[in-house]
Scaffold this active site. Structure first.
Site, PDB file in Angstrom:
ATOM      1  N   CYS A 152     -11.167 -17.561 -23.532  1.00 55.78           N
ATOM      2  CA  CYS A 152      -9.988 -18.215 -22.809  1.00 55.78           C
ATOM      3  C   CYS A 152     -10.941 -18.026 -20.836  1.00 55.78           C
ATOM      4  CB  CYS A 152      -8.793 -16.722 -22.775  1.00 55.78           C
ATOM      5  SG  CYS A 152      -9.706 -15.141 -21.149  1.00 55.78           S
ATOM      6  N   GLU A 153      -9.424 -18.614 -20.344  1.00 52.68           N
ATOM      7  CA  GLU A 153     -10.008 -19.197 -18.934  1.00 52.68           C
ATOM      8  C   GLU A 153      -9.808 -18.415 -17.902  1.00 52.68           C
ATOM      9  OE1 GLU A 153      -8.083 -22.769 -18.328  1.00 52.68           O
ATOM     10  OE2 GLU A 153      -6.095 -21.736 -16.872  1.00 52.68           O
TER      11      GLU A 153
ATOM     12  N   GLN B 167      -4.459 -21.448 -25.165  1.00 57.03           N
ATOM     13  CA  GLN B 167      -4.412 -21.735 -26.093  1.00 57.03           C
ATOM     14  C   GLN B 167      -2.935 -22.607 -25.898  1.00 57.03           C
ATOM     15  OE1 GLN B 167      -3.218 -18.464 -28.702  1.00 57.03           O
ATOM     16  NE2 GLN B 167      -1.670 -19.421 -30.213  1.00 57.03           N
TER      17      GLN B 167
HETATM   18 ZN    ZN Z   1      -7.982 -13.590 -21.256  1.00 58.35          ZN
END
Ligand code: ZN
Length: 208
Positions: free
Chosen positions: A97-98, A138
């Site tokens: 996750c960025e 996502q």
């Molecule tokens: Zn995250």
């Protein structure tokens, strides 16, 4: 592939960055500072090689930046009159996750309806990796997979569903241990209710 021993235990299919050696050194120095900042003794026996290991691991899991999904799909293009739905289920996804640089992981289900052109099934899985192996959210990952297939094959439609668990939710913050996030992206024929329903039915046994 010069100046590195990184590739020896990894998937041989993936091209590594040419500047791997030099960049690994730079990242190793940065990770040393980060680990120190987190309160660790960077000279401790078990930790001493960790900055370099992390540098190499992070370069591996972000190598998607250097890869061209459309080119991969076009590298195995076949002309075929088949125009039934082609479904590839349960493609494993490992991404970061960025927002927190913590992993999210799960599965992707991909379908397309060809219009004269098909690609190798393994190429669909490669494309998922290309977009998963970078800092991601996502939702964007789901759309990028759809768009690459749509661009490379110009099919009648593409459908992508991604279901994933996010460690940034599970390990910190709200700590929801069992929550999975499902995202979907459709184009073309899959915007029609009946086609979409057929696809959802084919993969539904896998959805919670
Ligand atoms: Zn995250």
């Amino acid at each position: 592939m010069t100046n590195t021993d990184f590739s020896t235990n990894e998937t041989p299919n993936y091209k590594l960055k040419e500047e791997y050696g030099e960049m690994t050194e730079k990242l190793t120095d940065h990770y040393k500072q980060i680990i120190k900042g987190l309160g660790e003794d960077v000279n401790r026996e078990g930790i001493i090689k960790t900055p370099e290991r992390v540098a190499k691991a992070m370069q591996f899991v972000t190598q998607g930046y250097d890869q061209d999904a459309v080119a991969i799909l076009k590298s195995a293009l076949f002309h075929e009159d088949h125009s039934e739905m082609i479904v590839v289920k349960d493609i494993e996804i490992y991404s970061l996750c960025e927002h927190h640089m913590l992993p999210f992981f799960g599965r992707a289900h991909v379908a397309y309806i060809p219009k004269g052109k098909i690609t190798g099934l393994s190429k669909i899985a490669r494309v998922v990796d290309v977009f998963a192996r970078r800092l991601q959210v996502q939702e964007r990952l789901t759309c990028q997979i759809r768009d690459a297939i749509n661009e490379a094959l110009d099919p009648l439609g593409v459908a992508v569903i991604v279901e994933a668990k996010h460690l940034c939710m599970m390990m910190r913050g709200v700590q929801k241990q069992n929550s999975a996030t499902t995202t979907s992206a459709f184009v073309g024929e899959f915007e029609k209710q009946t086609t979409r329903a057929e696809f959802l039915n084919l993969v539904s046994s896998k959805l919670s």
